[in-house]
Design an enzyme around this catalytic site. Structure first.
Site, PDB file in Angstrom:
ATOM      1  N   HIS A   6       0.871  -1.192   0.000  1.00  0.00           N
ATOM      2  CA  HIS A   6       0.000   0.000   0.000  1.00  0.00           C
ATOM      3  C   HIS A   6       0.896   1.227   0.000  1.00  0.00           C
ATOM      4  O   HIS A   6       1.519   1.545   1.002  1.00  0.00           O
ATOM      5  CB  HIS A   6      -0.912  -0.012   1.224  1.00  0.00           C
ATOM      6  CG  HIS A   6      -1.738   1.233   1.319  1.00  0.00           C
ATOM      7  ND1 HIS A   6      -2.704   1.555   0.386  1.00  0.00           N
ATOM      8  CD2 HIS A   6      -1.740   2.258   2.204  1.00  0.00           C
ATOM      9  CE1 HIS A   6      -3.256   2.702   0.707  1.00  0.00           C
ATOM     10  NE2 HIS A   6      -2.692   3.167   1.798  1.00  0.00           N
TER      11      HIS A   6
ATOM     12  N   ASP B  26      -7.559   1.744   2.226  1.00  0.00           N
ATOM     13  CA  ASP B  26      -7.159   2.636   3.312  1.00  0.00           C
ATOM     14  C   ASP B  26      -8.091   3.824   3.559  1.00  0.00           C
ATOM     15  O   ASP B  26      -8.171   4.298   4.686  1.00  0.00           O
ATOM     16  CB  ASP B  26      -5.725   3.132   3.063  1.00  0.00           C
ATOM     17  CG  ASP B  26      -5.103   3.786   4.284  1.00  0.00           C
ATOM     18  OD1 ASP B  26      -5.509   3.440   5.419  1.00  0.00           O
ATOM     19  OD2 ASP B  26      -4.208   4.627   4.130  1.00  0.00           O
TER      20      ASP B  26
ATOM     21  N   ASP C  23       1.200   4.953  -0.264  1.00  0.00           N
ATOM     22  CA  ASP C  23       0.582   6.273  -0.214  1.00  0.00           C
ATOM     23  C   ASP C  23       1.306   7.237  -1.149  1.00  0.00           C
ATOM     24  O   ASP C  23       2.530   7.363  -1.092  1.00  0.00           O
ATOM     25  CB  ASP C  23       0.649   6.835   1.213  1.00  0.00           C
ATOM     26  CG  ASP C  23      -0.290   6.113   2.152  1.00  0.00           C
ATOM     27  OD1 ASP C  23      -1.494   6.087   1.867  1.00  0.00           O
ATOM     28  OD2 ASP C  23       0.188   5.573   3.166  1.00  0.00           O
TER      29      ASP C  23
ATOM     30  N   HIS D 274      -5.724   9.917  -0.574  1.00  0.00           N
ATOM     31  CA  HIS D 274      -6.459   9.949   0.695  1.00  0.00           C
ATOM     32  C   HIS D 274      -5.636  10.508   1.853  1.00  0.00           C
ATOM     33  O   HIS D 274      -6.129  10.527   2.981  1.00  0.00           O
ATOM     34  CB  HIS D 274      -7.023   8.567   1.033  1.00  0.00           C
ATOM     35  CG  HIS D 274      -6.002   7.486   1.110  1.00  0.00           C
ATOM     36  ND1 HIS D 274      -5.580   6.776   0.007  1.00  0.00           N
ATOM     37  CD2 HIS D 274      -5.311   6.978   2.155  1.00  0.00           C
ATOM     38  CE1 HIS D 274      -4.686   5.882   0.381  1.00  0.00           C
ATOM     39  NE2 HIS D 274      -4.489   5.983   1.668  1.00  0.00           N
TER      40      HIS D 274
END
Lengths: 986, 986
Positions: B72, B196, B74, B441
């Protein structure tokens, strides 16, 4: 009934009549060409390149920067060796060696220019055995091409201060043998690489030289020494590592690495680092190529046109891509500047390739003849605490070496049934590996975390469990009796269920020394109605019954007393015994006389009755108050590594000793001295022995007062030693020490106590013209001489603070029953004229290192049991020590014979001595013999080390005596000769 | 002199006469087969397998455990997106995406069974462009074989609470386009993957469905909801994401992942984890295979015979070997138990392979029609603060979207010279990528670290700088004049050096909406002697001179006042102006009347003069005292994510407002209200406008009192809204909200304020039978209705504590000049009958999103300058919004037409509406058109999504109107249609 197997080493009596028998065979001594098919060299590597050919091209008109990608993989420290291998318990420290090797091999394949060195064979061996054939083929190819190079190559990177040369040679051999069998000549390390150990022993350098290494690099040396060497450009030198060995046998080119073993500041690109990566995509923010290149060029400040840069550190390269990707860019962008006139050439390299360039430079190098102890990295930061840290582990390691040698010898002497016999499958390999790991510079050094210390001890115990089966099988083979045997592990605390319960039992004694020794044995028994006889049924001079038991029971009392001493520590609570007799006590034996002061109860004099010399000798126990790190000069506390007393004056435990037990018998005389609830000592003299034994018991060291304590014993004499004292190096040669002085630079002493401590592995002494007081110890310790005529030895340490060197724990060992560890040990004192000292302390120390192994059987041995066996045809000459006797493969054994005297130290023994290899063994026929390098990974005749020039005039060559015949090998002082013998069981 | 380029959107006057002209071409509408060579699908992949074929085999008689290796990544959070890419600043967080992709690609090659999914195209794109041809070939092969699968595939994983659908669709398109061009059909993501984001918007699900995704997985939902779903086995469902769109257009299979997106406890084998590795060498200590296998089997508690296990987490797989090596072992040892009767089958898989198995199971799934806001992970842990966090960044992101759409449109309308013209090289790609990243996000959400927030803003500014060149070039092309233009970025604080210094200047206005708007413009000028004329030289109704300038200068005064207000905050220090007039004030315009309370100075009523309706309306500003995390229910403080007032009663900033400036003119009427030194508001009515504008200024929020503050404005009315209120979803459809209630479970409300907050992106409203008060906002915010008739909107937040969700900083934004950020924004209020509300708020909100772009030139335009240009042949129908007009490649453009009304919300506009694609543009000939999925990575006719059954009876299908002809496309309510047009510049 006592069954004496190898040599009857005696039960509480002197046994001069017990010696080795001799054995020999008259087959010809055959050299290597006739010795095939020894499996050394059996790996055929058709694509092998010579190292010279495999090294990267350099540019003679430029400054060549050798980037050396490397990982430093501690064989245990904060985590156990297995945890490090697997990457377990990464919450303690992120490190997983399996992944490092996976990753590096993967990355090396991606570009033939990339190189890597690997050092610790204990890890590599584990990894290798889990690899597929395909991976093995790839790795072999990388090794053959010099892209993966083994450096150092021992099982571990040994500690240099606290190891014994016997175990160091073994652990190096274990690693080198694996590399040799796996990769052949291309896997032979050319460079010794001790980048992390905390000071450097001359004996280690000597060993490396004798093993055929071309050079040696390390990272740590005294900060004053380093500053001086940086200034005078003496960071690289020739180390003459022996005062006895023929030149250039112990000469070793030695280099101090510029950044310890780390990369230059700002260039650490491992996953564990936070330095900026090279950001070369101009589309992204923070493009930094120009800045990084400039910073790198600014770091190039060396004198020659070659510099070495260690690109790696602890457990790095787990994700090698990070390193290589950024180094690829560094090389690309720095070398791209050559087109604009830059004279810097960066390349992937290895220490041996760098060394080759230095050798080609044909310069003259400075000479070094002393050693690199003690190590300080700042004014108040002397790494002299670890000389003593974890005294129980240090003893256990030393005893384990003795057991391993016994195990090795019995495997050779009794053949294949020893490893697969009536008691099951046994082996010596497990113990070899456990001992290999225990030599690590965070193992026997005592600088590991507590849980890791337990793991080392567990490994040694497991190793011994494997050996025990081997020994049982072997004794069954040699004795012809398969009756069960037990080994009483707890004799030192007077526990042996068999002897304590049995009405009739027999004892085996195996003596691993190549000559007769006298060895006191004490057994706990039940009652006093025992008779002791030898193998011939003849009564043995012994002391049976309450006395023997008493001597142990009283020691037990010490424990009992302590377990109930819940009163505040440092308070005084004496137990008075009615038998206490505090008058002047004198012990007169054949050799020694000892007096005690009737006021203090301390020793007061020592007399050698043979030489008729007496010295004043006062001995007492003290503790240095460990710095808590809160004073103004420095925030450095004492810890596992560092010794830093907060005052030069130690506190005396007690000015007087209560003398509590006096035992006098025909075999032993003992006085027990009580100094405090946690310090006591038994002073012993044995019939027929010329040494005085001091068996000290220290612990649990009290810390409820909030003070860390470093406990010493100090011997104060009237010997005019001035500032001089002498300590051994790894148990072999002895170096002269001088208070507040270093031979190679003008010392600015900043720690008057810690800065004068040196490691001792087997002995220390002080002397004047007439007297030499020598102390032989049972384990490695720290020692010094602070006052004229005194010698002090640190025995135990218990501290309250971590010392900021990474271990992250205060050194405060828990005990089994109490809140702190109780340590017990022995010091053997001899008083002689200086020129006779070696004749006494050399065999005494070897006897301490290689101790007899006792085993017990209930009842009387069966009728057909062979009660005696001697593996040697005859005792070895006094100057010769059987250093190694170990099975190599099915048909061959490795033997090392050592001349155990230095040149000129003994009138009688410091002479060449000859041994006939064919006449060594009583039950083995020696079919052939080939001499090898000390590491047993090269034929002696193939050794061809790089030659180096030194400026200082060499002292005249010590000419070595030649072998009189192929089978008769001559040993010169301090020489170790290594042979592979092809043998057949008779 | 004013130069009106596209459409004269007016300077301080109503301009109904300014509309788009129409344009069309009569070429035939051509569908895909005739549209080659569009470069979509141009990658030919002969070895392509169908997904069904490429999925791993499962065992129908066993429980199949799908291990999904994933990372994941970001696109900015604790570090900037570039720092994450390079692995820079690892001291903040160890993360380097370049190495993740290196490592995964390397590891995938080592075993064909291994799989990996990759999500964030912003990162993949960067990596791809640095790879060699060989690596690209390998990666393509891995993609073709389904071993590397792209999931989600947008530029980032967008936030769902604070994003606008326009930017979300753009960022998804940007990522999907790259994947399509690079890998073709095999690179098309089948599964949406929002593991997420902190709550899930229904509009996002609708978008994903329209983009052709087969399913959607996420990790976070309300803890009560999750517990219920676990219990009732409703973790997987069918989400019906639109109340307007034809079934099953917005139906999306949705699964909640069992462990968030993390591996099961104890099975995290990344370098960033500390779980025990599988230790399978029995020779080493701690062999743990049996224990690990058993623990794994115990974790298998699902109802079907397929379970998904996310094996990865944040920035994991930088050293993929660690993961794969241990998962290989897990699979090996767990599956080995099958021979002993185990019914568990572990395999490497992907979300789409798992989804395929679920689909094959042909089960009936529960239906979901509301959304997943707000998200709480515990009783006092509502993630409703980030709806408002970083209000300035949220506004800048929204403005940047407007600028990007303008940039895109001008690139299409003015052709190739826009990107390479008289003002240099310009592009829209930089802004597209910056906006793509800003949707992340942890970007527009406001949950990043401060330095990262700056980076997002910097990227948007850089994007605009590239666009600015494009716009300059474009305006030069369209106007025929290369005179320099400036864009006054600081008009909101009344700074524009050109207008302030020039005696004569002209202004361009570009209106990116497909229809006429009225737009107020205020310019700072020097003096009052300006005359304002339109392109025809006709005088424009304007207010020039002191008045216009005054209105800004006074706002500047607010700043000045604050910079000197060093007196303790929360104390009252009023600046009295002589012109203050605190009597009842009434503003009567054509549409609206507003009254103020003469005692309090607050608004008191609002009247729509057209509909003749009046409500009581009081508005004031309050602050919730943020929890400091020190009370007994919970230690949760308010932070960047979490809103947790320590009381349900907010403090009023001031019960009364000082009314300081009253301006009345023919174009605008203004009242400035002063509530405190850090809160003020301008109340404005524009001539011809039916909305009331409240321009609030909040900040620097004082924190010297040690209290974190969450500032709201509350509108209190006599509307009988009861517990109901309405909020939009990503700026499109509106959802009904009810206080202390969730449609899908029996809510136990634990946070009476924070637990009732919902995100608004464009509007919120309350209503009763007669009245609807709608608030249109300029950015995303949090809003709620706590009392009957009230609506509150959180405007700004300044906090003192981190809220333990990883960001590690309190949300306390620094200001440029002061110690805290000053935020300013606008709320537009409309009062209508409920059934007429959409007709007003839909165009009002779109006008807020797509704002006119102003540019200025000094002096009078050159003689030949073309002063007007209209890109469209005619204004679009009122229901149709031009969502996208963007250059696709040399000959084609992407267009999205949107029906901007929901079904049934407007009597006049909630009807199908038809547009003729050939008659759109004034200067472009449309040669062909093909309809695409919403993500523009698939031809509409090729879309073939998995079908799912749901238990609840579906409501009758909303039948959609059909296209009357190939060129005439009909839009049904809320429908977005995406076309690729082949065009030629006329």
């Amino acid at each position: 009934m006592l069954q004496i197997l190898h040599c009857l080493t005696c039960l509480l009596h002197h046994c001069d009549d017990c010696i080795f028998s001799t054995w020999c065979q008259n087959s010809l001594r055959v050299r290597k060409p006739h010795l095939l098919p020894f499996n050394i060299y059996s790996v055929v590597l058709p694509l092998t390149q010579k190292r010279e050919q495999s090294c990267p091209a350099t540019n003679t008109s430029m400054l060549n920067v050798h980037l050396v990608p490397h990982t430093h993989d501690d064989v245990g420290w904060l985590k156990t060796v297995d945890q490090y291998y697997y990457g377990d318990r990464n919450n303690i420290q992120h490190a997983g060696v399996q992944y490092i090797l996976d990753s590096v091999i993967d990355q090396l394949q991606q570009d033939p220019a990339r190189r890597f060195i690997y050092v610790e064979t204990a890890f590599f061996y584990r990894w290798w055995k889990q690899q597929s054939q395909n991976t093995r083929r790839i790795v072999t190819q990388l090794v053959n091409e010099g892209r993966l190079e083994f450096i150092n190559g021992g099982w571990c990177m040994s500690d240099e201060a606290t190891t014994h040369y016997s175990a160091v040679i073994d652990q190096m051999t274990l690693g080198l043998q694996f590399l040799n069998e796996t990769f052949g000549e291309c896997g032979r390390p050319r460079v010794a690489w001790h980048i992390d150990p905390f000071g450097h022993a001359r004996e280690h350098a000597s060993i490396f030289a004798q093993m055929g290494y071309d050079g040696f690099f390390f990272g740590r040396l005294d900060y004053q020494d380093k500053a001086r060497r940086m200034k005078t450009k003496e960071m690289e030198m020739l180390w003459r590592a022996s005062e006895s060995l023929t030149l250039p046998l112990a000469d070793l080119f030695t280099g101090v690495l510029p950044n310890g073993y780390n990369p230059p500041e700002g260039f650490c690109w491992d996953q564990s680092c936070n330095d900026a990566p090279i950001r070369d995509d101009p589309d992204l923010e923070d493009y930094n190529v120009d800045e990084i290149v400039q910073r790198f060029l600014n770091a190039a400040f060396y004198k020659t046109n070659h510099i070495i840069m260690t690109m790696g550190s602890d457990f790095q390269y787990e994700n090698a891509n990070l390193w290589y990707k950024n180094m690829d860019k560094l090389i690309k962008y720095v070398n791209a500047l050559q087109a604009k006139g830059s004279k810097v050439n960066v390349l992937y390299s290895t220490p041996s390739c760098y060394l080759q360039e230095l050798n080609l430079a044909n310069l003259t190098w400075p000479l070094k003849t002393d050693d690199f102890f003690p190590y300080a990295d700042d004014a108040h930061d002397f790494w002299t605490g670890y000389f003593t840290s974890r005294p129980a582990l240090k003893l256990y390691e030393r005893l384990s070496n003795s057991r391993l040698q016994t195990c090795n010898q019995l495997e050779v002497l009794s053949g294949p049934k020893s490893t697969s016999g009536p008691f099951g499958e046994g082996d010596s390999d497990t113990m070899k590996r456990a001992m290999g790991v225990a030599q690590h510079h965070d193992a026997v050094s005592g600088t590991e975390k507590q849980h890791v210390a337990y793991d080392y001890a567990r490994r040694l115990a497991t190793g011994w469990a494997h050996c025990e089966v081997l020994v049982r099988n072997s004794l069954a083979v040699l004795s012809g009796s398969e009756s069960p045997r037990v080994f009483c592990e707890n004799l030192n605390i007077s526990v042996c269920p068999l002897t304590e319960s049995s009405q009739k039992f027999s004892m085996n004694v195996y003596n691993p020394l190549g000559r007769t020794v006298s060895w006191p044995v004490r057994l706990p028994v039940n009652g006093s109605l025992y008779s002791v006889t030898d193998t011939n049924g003849k009564a043995v001079n012994s002391q049976v019954g309450n006395y023997v038991c008493m001597s142990f029971k009283l020691i037990c009392n010490i424990y009992d007393m302590k377990s109930s001493s819940l009163l505040p520590l440092l308070s005084v609570r004496w137990f008075h015994f009615s038998i206490n007799n505090k008058s002047v006590l004198m012990y007169v034996f054949k050799f020694l006389k000892v007096t005690f002061d009737d006021t203090t109860g301390l020793l007061s004099s020592l007399t050698n009755l043979e030489t008729n010399q007496t010295i004043r000798l006062t001995q007492n126990f003290y503790w240095y108050n460990a710095s808590a790190g809160n004073n103004k000069e420095s925030r450095q506390p004492s810890g596992a590594y560092i010794f830093r007393p907060n005052s030069s004056d130690p506190f005396v435990i007690n000015k007087t000793a209560e003398i509590q037990i006096v035992t006098v018998s025909s075999t032993v005389q003992e006085v027990t001295q009580w100094f405090s609830p946690w310090v006591s000592q038994v002073v012993r003299l044995y019939e027929g022995h010329s040494e005085l034994e001091l068996e000290w018991t220290v612990g649990p060291v009290p810390i409820a007062d909030g003070l860390g304590k470093e406990v010493i014993t100090r011997l104060d004499t009237d010997i005019e030693s001035s500032d001089y004292f002498y300590t051994d190096s790894n148990g072999r040669e002895v170096l002269e020490r001088r208070k507040d002085y270093r031979p190679t630079w003008d010392l600015k002493q900043t720690e008057p106590i810690a800065g004068n401590y040196y490691p001792i592995n087997s002995r220390a002494y002080i002397k004047d013209d007439k007297h030499q007081l020598t102390v032989v110890t049972d384990r490695s310790q720290g020692a010094s001489s602070i006052y004229n005529g005194s010698l002090e030895i640190m025995l135990h340490r218990r501290l309250l603070y971590d010392d900021f060197r990474g271990v992250g724990e205060p050194l405060s060992e828990p005990g089994e029953f109490f809140d702190g560890l109780v340590a017990r040990g022995r010091l053997l004192l001899t008083l002689t004229p200086p020129n006779m000292a070696a004749d006494v302390h050399r065999p005494l120390a070897q006897g301490m290192v290689l101790q007899p192994l006792l085993s017990f059987q209930d009842g009387t041995p069966l009728a057909n049991t062979k009660l005696e066996f001697t593996g040697l045809q005859d005792a070895l000459p006094p100057a010769v020590h059987l250093l190694t006797l170990s099975q190599w493969d099915k048909d061959s054994v490795l033997i090392r014979l050592e001349h155990q005297y230095q040149a000129e130290e003994s009138k009688t023994h410091s002479q060449p001595v000859t041994v006939n290899l064919q006449k060594l063994f009583s039950t083995l026929e020696v079919l052939g013999a080939s001499e090898m390098s000390l590491g047993a990974n090269q034929w002696k005749e193939d050794m061809n080390r790089l030659q180096w020039n030194t400026a200082k005039a060499s002292k005249p060559l010590l000419l070595s005596a030649k072998d009189p015949s192929p089978w008769e090998v001559t040993l010169n002082p301090m020489e170790i000769r290594t042979f592979l013998l092809q043998v057949r069981q008779l």
